[in-house]
Design a protein around this motif. Structure first.
Motif, PDB file in Angstrom:
ATOM      1  N   ILE A   5       0.854  -1.189   0.000  1.00 11.10           N
ATOM      2  CA  ILE A   5       0.000   0.000   0.000  1.00 11.10           C
ATOM      3  C   ILE A   5       0.889   1.237   0.000  1.00 11.10           C
ATOM      4  CG2 ILE A   5      -1.755   1.282   1.279  1.00 11.10           C
ATOM      5  CD1 ILE A   5      -2.489  -1.583   2.456  1.00 11.10           C
ATOM      6  N   ILE A   6       0.727   2.059  -1.014  1.00 14.04           N
ATOM      7  CA  ILE A   6       1.508   3.287  -1.167  1.00 14.04           C
ATOM      8  C   ILE A   6       0.530   4.458  -1.248  1.00 14.04           C
ATOM      9  CG2 ILE A   6       3.137   4.547  -2.629  1.00 14.04           C
ATOM     10  CD1 ILE A   6       4.075   1.794  -3.696  1.00 14.04           C
ATOM     11  N   VAL A   7       0.684   5.399  -0.348  1.00 11.27           N
ATOM     12  CA  VAL A   7      -0.144   6.609  -0.360  1.00 11.27           C
ATOM     13  C   VAL A   7       0.677   7.737  -0.969  1.00 11.27           C
ATOM     14  CG1 VAL A   7      -1.367   8.304   1.052  1.00 11.27           C
ATOM     15  CG2 VAL A   7      -1.450   5.868   1.661  1.00 11.27           C
ATOM     16  N   THR A   8       0.067   8.479  -1.884  1.00 13.70           N
ATOM     17  CA  THR A   8       0.804   9.554  -2.541  1.00 13.70           C
ATOM     18  C   THR A   8      -0.042  10.812  -2.625  1.00 13.70           C
ATOM     19  OG1 THR A   8       2.118  10.125  -4.511  1.00 13.70           O
ATOM     20  CG2 THR A   8       0.061   8.901  -4.876  1.00 13.70           C
ATOM     21  N   TRP A   9       0.633  11.937  -2.569  1.00 12.67           N
ATOM     22  CA  TRP A   9      -0.010  13.233  -2.770  1.00 12.67           C
ATOM     23  C   TRP A   9       0.971  14.111  -3.537  1.00 12.67           C
ATOM     24  CZ3 TRP A   9       1.052  18.207  -0.431  1.00 12.67           C
ATOM     25  CH2 TRP A   9       0.099  19.181  -0.760  1.00 12.67           C
ATOM     26  N   ILE A  33      -1.287  -1.492  -4.267  1.00 14.34           N
ATOM     27  CA  ILE A  33      -2.376  -0.520  -4.228  1.00 14.34           C
ATOM     28  C   ILE A  33      -1.774   0.858  -4.022  1.00 14.34           C
ATOM     29  CG2 ILE A  33      -4.441   0.246  -2.990  1.00 14.34           C
ATOM     30  CD1 ILE A  33      -4.823  -2.667  -2.084  1.00 14.34           C
ATOM     31  N   VAL A  34      -2.070   1.773  -4.922  1.00 16.52           N
ATOM     32  CA  VAL A  34      -1.652   3.170  -4.759  1.00 16.52           C
ATOM     33  C   VAL A  34      -2.886   4.004  -4.469  1.00 16.52           C
ATOM     34  CG1 VAL A  34      -0.652   5.203  -5.865  1.00 16.52           C
ATOM     35  CG2 VAL A  34       0.399   2.953  -6.210  1.00 16.52           C
ATOM     36  N   VAL A  35      -2.873   4.667  -3.335  1.00 17.67           N
ATOM     37  CA  VAL A  35      -3.968   5.562  -2.961  1.00 17.67           C
ATOM     38  C   VAL A  35      -3.515   6.984  -3.270  1.00 17.67           C
ATOM     39  CG1 VAL A  35      -5.472   6.362  -1.115  1.00 17.67           C
ATOM     40  CG2 VAL A  35      -4.700   3.979  -1.139  1.00 17.67           C
ATOM     41  N   ASP A  36      -4.161   7.607  -4.247  1.00 18.11           N
ATOM     42  CA  ASP A  36      -3.817   8.978  -4.634  1.00 18.11           C
ATOM     43  C   ASP A  36      -4.713   9.946  -3.868  1.00 18.11           C
ATOM     44  OD1 ASP A  36      -2.713  11.145  -5.960  1.00 18.11           O
ATOM     45  OD2 ASP A  36      -4.239  11.064  -7.526  1.00 18.11           O
ATOM     46  N   ASN A  37      -4.094  10.743  -3.023  1.00 17.96           N
ATOM     47  CA  ASN A  37      -4.811  11.643  -2.121  1.00 17.96           C
ATOM     48  C   ASN A  37      -5.195  12.957  -2.802  1.00 17.96           C
ATOM     49  OD1 ASN A  37      -5.625  10.952   0.495  1.00 17.96           O
ATOM     50  ND2 ASN A  37      -3.534  10.937   1.283  1.00 17.96           N
ATOM     51  N   GLY A  38      -5.909  12.876  -3.910  1.00 10.82           N
ATOM     52  CA  GLY A  38      -6.363  14.093  -4.572  1.00 10.82           C
ATOM     53  C   GLY A  38      -5.256  14.903  -5.199  1.00 10.82           C
ATOM     54  N   ASN A  62      -7.637  15.217  -0.176  1.00 10.63           N
ATOM     55  CA  ASN A  62      -6.495  14.713   0.584  1.00 10.63           C
ATOM     56  C   ASN A  62      -6.938  14.301   1.989  1.00 10.63           C
ATOM     57  OD1 ASN A  62      -4.022  14.137   1.693  1.00 10.63           O
ATOM     58  ND2 ASN A  62      -3.161  16.185   1.439  1.00 10.63           N
ATOM     59  N   LEU A  63      -6.870  13.003   2.279  1.00  7.66           N
ATOM     60  CA  LEU A  63      -7.223  12.491   3.602  1.00  7.66           C
ATOM     61  C   LEU A  63      -6.010  12.365   4.507  1.00  7.66           C
ATOM     62  CD1 LEU A  63      -9.757   9.639   2.685  1.00  7.66           C
ATOM     63  CD2 LEU A  63     -10.201  12.060   3.149  1.00  7.66           C
ATOM     64  N   GLY A  64      -4.855  12.826   4.035  1.00 10.65           N
ATOM     65  CA  GLY A  64      -3.640  12.666   4.813  1.00 10.65           C
ATOM     66  C   GLY A  64      -3.096  11.257   4.718  1.00 10.65           C
ATOM     67  N   PHE A  65      -1.929  11.050   5.307  1.00 10.91           N
ATOM     68  CA  PHE A  65      -1.328   9.717   5.261  1.00 10.91           C
ATOM     69  C   PHE A  65      -2.199   8.707   5.996  1.00 10.91           C
ATOM     70  CE2 PHE A  65       1.581   6.438   6.943  1.00 10.91           C
ATOM     71  CZ  PHE A  65       2.138   5.991   5.762  1.00 10.91           C
ATOM     72  N   ALA A  66      -2.682   9.071   7.176  1.00 13.51           N
ATOM     73  CA  ALA A  66      -3.486   8.135   7.971  1.00 13.51           C
ATOM     74  C   ALA A  66      -4.762   7.741   7.241  1.00 13.51           C
ATOM     75  CB  ALA A  66      -3.814   8.748   9.333  1.00 13.51           C
ATOM     76  N   ASP A 180      -7.922  11.040  12.276  1.00 11.03           N
ATOM     77  CA  ASP A 180      -7.828  12.442  12.684  1.00 11.03           C
ATOM     78  C   ASP A 180      -6.384  12.912  12.857  1.00 11.03           C
ATOM     79  OD1 ASP A 180     -10.547  12.597  12.626  1.00 11.03           O
ATOM     80  OD2 ASP A 180     -10.832  12.421  14.789  1.00 11.03           O
ATOM     81  N   PHE A 181      -5.436  11.981  12.905  1.00  8.09           N
ATOM     82  CA  PHE A 181      -4.030  12.391  13.001  1.00  8.09           C
ATOM     83  C   PHE A 181      -3.573  13.040  11.692  1.00  8.09           C
ATOM     84  CE2 PHE A 181      -1.804  10.363  16.772  1.00  8.09           C
ATOM     85  CZ  PHE A 181      -2.964  10.220  17.515  1.00  8.09           C
ATOM     86  N   PHE A 182      -4.178  12.661  10.594  1.00  5.78           N
ATOM     87  CA  PHE A 182      -3.873  13.167   9.252  1.00  5.78           C
ATOM     88  C   PHE A 182      -2.452  12.763   8.842  1.00  5.78           C
ATOM     89  CE2 PHE A 182      -3.037  16.366   5.913  1.00  5.78           C
ATOM     90  CZ  PHE A 182      -4.185  16.191   5.147  1.00  5.78           C
ATOM     91  N   ASN A 183      -1.444  13.433   9.330  1.00  5.82           N
ATOM     92  CA  ASN A 183      -0.036  13.084   9.075  1.00  5.82           C
ATOM     93  C   ASN A 183       0.733  13.114  10.392  1.00  5.82           C
ATOM     94  OD1 ASN A 183      -0.451  12.933   6.341  1.00  5.82           O
ATOM     95  ND2 ASN A 183       0.902  14.639   5.797  1.00  5.82           N
ATOM     96  N   TYR A 184       1.757  12.277  10.475  1.00  5.04           N
ATOM     97  CA  TYR A 184       2.736  12.251  11.554  1.00  5.04           C
ATOM     98  C   TYR A 184       2.208  11.616  12.846  1.00  5.04           C
ATOM     99  CZ  TYR A 184       4.778  15.603   8.341  1.00  5.04           C
ATOM    100  OH  TYR A 184       5.239  16.208   7.201  1.00  5.04           O
TER     101      TYR A 184
END
Length: 332
Positions: A5-9, A33-38, A62-66, A180-184
């Motif tokens: 699973i790879i998340v990208t923005w 699976i690549v999830v493209d965050n908008g 963009n839903l953030g990394f989480a 709700d952490f979004f990133n980090y």
């Protein structure tokens, strides 16, 4: 079956080398699976044309990394779930080393890989997660030479979300990342929740990937400062057992005083804003805390055993400056 699973923005420039490196180490039955965050850099259209093997999930925003990771985890079919940053490039044998760790130790819930700095591959960026009694969670062995890594697998507190292999049964038990952490620090929160449920994590020292550190969020950016300050308190409130929290509270408060003083003196209001935001959410966080702690099966002692004594403030500052110097060298 393994699901990557790879998340990208807006990370199209990293994706081709990332995908080429990881796909070469997969079995035919595995999936990516690549999830493209908008993204607005043409990532989705490019992927659909250039990478037919990839299952693309294009999100409208963009839903953030989480949030992006959670979308990918829910869509994944594998029993083993590999999170890989879009700006991380696995080295030879990385994926097999992680998978072998999970098969060799069926009682563990996660395997952590080693991230090195892309421009300084002899230096470790992260070899799992370490945590302190002041609530600070850090990348283990960050800045150390790769020759300092242990020769064999060993238990660590948790895995960095940039290169982490999770067992599906663990995530079914503890839940996914906190959206709700979004990133980090969402990986820290997940690691602490795993420890509360008795799930171990092993470091696979031969599973390595070169990582362009903070390529998306930006090292030292106001956004990163705000989210780190906010999510640090969120993770502590949600995850620290009451006895551990009571014992660690003087260390936690001492760190907060120093951090807020530093923020005021250096004019970094985002660091303060993030902490204020966490305190505003205290009712929600306390409710989440009750739900998480109600399912805890480990003792205070077992949880606290992962928390190391905090070093003197000057040493923490020196370490941060050393990391910044490594990253600044990347620009030259």
């Amino acid at each position: 079956m393994l699901s990557v699973i790879i998340v990208t923005w807006n990370g199209r420039r990293f994706l081709d080398p990332c995908l080429r490196a990881v796909s070469a180490q997969l079995q035919p039955s595995d999936e990516i699976i690549v999830v493209d965050n908008g993204s607005v850099d043409g990532t989705a259209a490019w992927l659909a044309h250039a990478w037919r093997r990839v299952r693309l999930i294009a999100l409208p925003s963009n839903l953030g990394f989480a949030g992006g990771v959670n979308v990918g985890l829910r869509a994944a079919r594998g029993e083993l779930l590999l999170l890989l940053n879009n700006d991380a490039f696995v080295e030879s044998g990385c994926v097999p080393a992680l998978v072998e760790t999970m098969y060799q130790y069926p009682q563990i819930g996660a395997a952590a890989g080693v991230l090195t700095f892309d421009h300084r591959p002899e230096l470790i960026a992260s070899a799992g997660i370490t945590a302190r009694r002041d609530g600070l969670a850090l990348d283990r062995w960050s800045g150390c030479n790769v020759h300092s890594l242990p020769a064999t697998r060993q238990a660590v507190m948790g895995a960095s979300g940039g290169l982490a292999l999770y067992r599906r049964t663990m995530l079914e038990d503890i839940g996914l990342m906190a959206p709700d952490f979004f990133n980090y620090l969402e990986d820290v929160d997940l690691a602490w929740r795993a420890q509360l449920r008795g799930w171990a994590c092993f470091l696979a020292p031969n599973a390595r990937a070169r990582h362009i550190y903070s390529a998306t969020g930006g090292q030292g950016s106001p956004l990163k400062q705000r989210l780190l300050g906010r999510n640090r308190l969120r993770a502590i409130i949600r995850c620290f057992p009451t006895g551990v929290l009571r014992a660690c509270l003087p260390h936690i408060l001492a760190y907060e005083v120093l951090a807020l003083t530093y923020a005021a003196l250096t004019r970094k209001p985002a660091m303060i804003a993030g902490r204020v935001e966490a305190l505003r959410d205290r009712r929600t966080l306390l409710h989440e805390r009750r739900c998480i702690q109600a399912r805890r099966i480990v003792s205070d002692y077992a949880f606290a055993a992962w928390l190391e004594p905090p070093p003197p403030p000057w040493q923490t500052l020196r370490t941060a400056r050393y990391l910044n110097a490594i990253l600044e060298a990347r620009e030259h």
